[in-house]
Motif scaffolding. Structure first.
Motif, PDB file in Angstrom:
ATOM      1  N   ASP A 175      47.819  40.829  37.092  1.00  5.30           N
ATOM      2  CA  ASP A 175      48.855  41.707  37.528  1.00  5.30           C
ATOM      3  C   ASP A 175      49.198  41.302  38.810  1.00  5.30           C
ATOM      4  O   ASP A 175      50.690  41.156  39.212  1.00  5.30           O
ATOM      5  N   PHE A 176      48.337  41.570  39.850  1.00  9.28           N
ATOM      6  CA  PHE A 176      48.517  41.168  41.149  1.00  9.28           C
ATOM      7  C   PHE A 176      49.145  39.807  41.472  1.00  9.28           C
ATOM      8  O   PHE A 176      50.097  39.654  42.241  1.00  9.28           O
ATOM      9  N   VAL A 177      48.442  38.470  40.689  1.00 11.14           N
ATOM     10  CA  VAL A 177      48.935  37.394  41.006  1.00 11.14           C
ATOM     11  C   VAL A 177      50.239  37.235  40.466  1.00 11.14           C
ATOM     12  O   VAL A 177      50.986  36.518  41.323  1.00 11.14           O
ATOM     13  N   SER A 178      50.603  37.733  39.369  1.00 13.99           N
ATOM     14  CA  SER A 178      51.982  37.937  38.682  1.00 13.99           C
ATOM     15  C   SER A 178      53.000  38.702  39.690  1.00 13.99           C
ATOM     16  O   SER A 178      54.106  37.966  39.849  1.00 13.99           O
ATOM     17  N   ALA A 179      52.719  39.426  40.361  1.00 15.03           N
ATOM     18  CA  ALA A 179      53.537  40.201  41.295  1.00 15.03           C
ATOM     19  C   ALA A 179      53.820  39.297  42.570  1.00 15.03           C
ATOM     20  O   ALA A 179      55.061  39.073  42.922  1.00 15.03           O
ATOM     21  N   ILE A 180      52.636  38.608  43.055  1.00 20.39           N
ATOM     22  CA  ILE A 180      53.067  37.839  44.116  1.00 20.39           C
ATOM     23  C   ILE A 180      53.955  36.745  43.784  1.00 20.39           C
ATOM     24  O   ILE A 180      54.762  36.282  44.562  1.00 20.39           O
ATOM     25  N   GLY A 181      53.416  36.221  42.533  1.00 17.14           N
ATOM     26  CA  GLY A 181      54.497  35.164  42.086  1.00 17.14           C
ATOM     27  C   GLY A 181      56.063  35.488  41.925  1.00 17.14           C
ATOM     28  O   GLY A 181      56.835  34.709  42.160  1.00 17.14           O
TER      29      GLY A 181
END
Length: 378
Positions: free
Chosen positions: A11-17
């Protein structure tokens, strides 16, 4: 590799993207953000508001207390989207040194500011001391209860946008070249310090620093007087992993952009990616990219498992592999783009400029190979 991440990390990676796609994703937006250099204060402020700049800082200082894997994920993803936040890398290196060796007052003054968007720089290199940091001669002497610094530093990344600089200077000449080195916190606007930007192919990134009777208070010392070499060694895992993560993300971007181009570009009535010469090269790059990703993430996991342990071999391997592959991927991507690889419209030339220096800063590839070899008793 994503299958090894927790749901929270995914979820963290998705939010950054999502954030980067919106704020940095198109060429026009990125051009506006980098109008005054490769570090956007506007974008950096927004990241601070999201709490991401304090990702690796303790919660008591406004951070989220996350580990190396989470830091690598943040750096990899922002590197992929080419987010212009070059000040973050040196800031995290200095913040880690302050957290580990700084006084309580230094921690209170600097660490919350980092989480809120303050930029820090570190100054080690000199005209005669690059890879051989122990050869530095910039001198700090005790006078009337304070320290007076004289000498020149060079290649100091982000000093021109920093609020404070972590200076490594010689305070004693009586021992070996690695003895008698001391760390100091230096306000960037202190009297007696002047800086000049060095013109580079990457823009305004690095600086010459000149110290002329620059007076620092006694409490400017970070850690133990004369023990800076050991303190520097304690931060090698972090520095090398930061660079490896950024270049992993950059290599991913170079691969994806090249893949998209060879699928779209047609010559001789077919997409150029269907020609064996290019198809096989992309296949090789895909294998190298996955190997690089696995190595960088694996070393990050090892560091999280044993945060107090140094991993000189593994961290050097990660830095060496990621930077060398990123440079090779960008160079070959430029070749496969043909003339468009040279055009700013497609961005591959910018990726090449970003990667070509990565095998030099933070310890050259030759130094990394030497370190790796020594860990095998060579």
């Amino acid at each position: 590799m994503a299958s090894r991440l927790t749901e929270a990390q995914q979820d963290f990676v998705s939010a950054i993207g999502t954030f980067c796609r919106r704020e940095v994703g198109d060429r026009e937006r990125r051009a506006k953000l980098t109008e005054h250099g490769p570090h956007s204060r506007e974008l950096y402020r927004r990241l601070a508001e999201l709490g991401w700049l304090g990702i690796s800082l303790p919660e008591e200082y406004g951070g989220s207390g996350q580990g190396m894997v989470d830091l690598v994920l943040f750096l990899e993803e922002t590197g992929y989207w080419r987010a212009p936040i070059t000040g973050f890398t040196t800031t995290i290196i200095v913040a880690a040194a302050i957290e580990k060796f700084g006084s309580a007052e230094q921690k209170r003054a600097l660490l919350p500011a980092v989480a809120n968007g303050s930029v820090l720089a570190i100054s080690m290199s000199e005209p005669g001391a690059g890879s051989d940091v122990g050869a530095l001669t910039c001198r700090a002497e005790k006078r009337d209860g304070c320290w007076v610094v004289n000498g020149q530093k060079t290649w100091c990344s982000n000093a021109h946008i920093a609020e404070h600089i972590l200076l490594v200077a010689r305070t004693d000449t009586g021992g070996g070249k690695h003895d008698g080195l001391t760390m100091f916190v230096v306000p960037a606007d202190v009297a007696g310090l002047t800086m000049h930007s060095i013109d580079t192919m990457g823009g305004k990134e690095v600086n010459d620093l000149y110290f002329t009777d620059c007076a620092l208070p006694a409490d400017a010392v970070v850690g133990t007087e004369g023990q800076a070499w050991g303190q520097l060694m304690a931060g090698l895992n972090l520095e090398r992993m930061i660079l490896a993560a950024v270049m992993l993300g950059t290599a991913r971007r170079a691969f994806d952009d090249t893949l998209a181009y060879v699928k779209e570009r047609r010559q001789f009535d077919r997409p150029i990616g269907t020609f064996q010469a290019l198809r096989h090269r992309l296949a090789d790059h895909a294998v190298e990219l996955e190997c690089t990703r696995l190595l960088v993430h694996d070393v990050a996991e090892k560091i999280d498992e044993k945060p107090g342990k140094l991993f000189p071999r593994e961290a050097s391997m990660a830095k060496l592999k990621a930077t060398e592959f990123a440079k090779a991927m960008a160079l070959d991507g430029m070749q496969m783009h043909g003339g468009y690889g040279y055009a700013t419209e497609y961005g591959m030339e910018a990726l090449l400029r970003a990667t070509v220096v990565s095998t030099v800063y933070g310890g050259t590839s030759e130094i990394q190979r030497d370190i790796i070899g020594k860990t095998y008793g060579l």
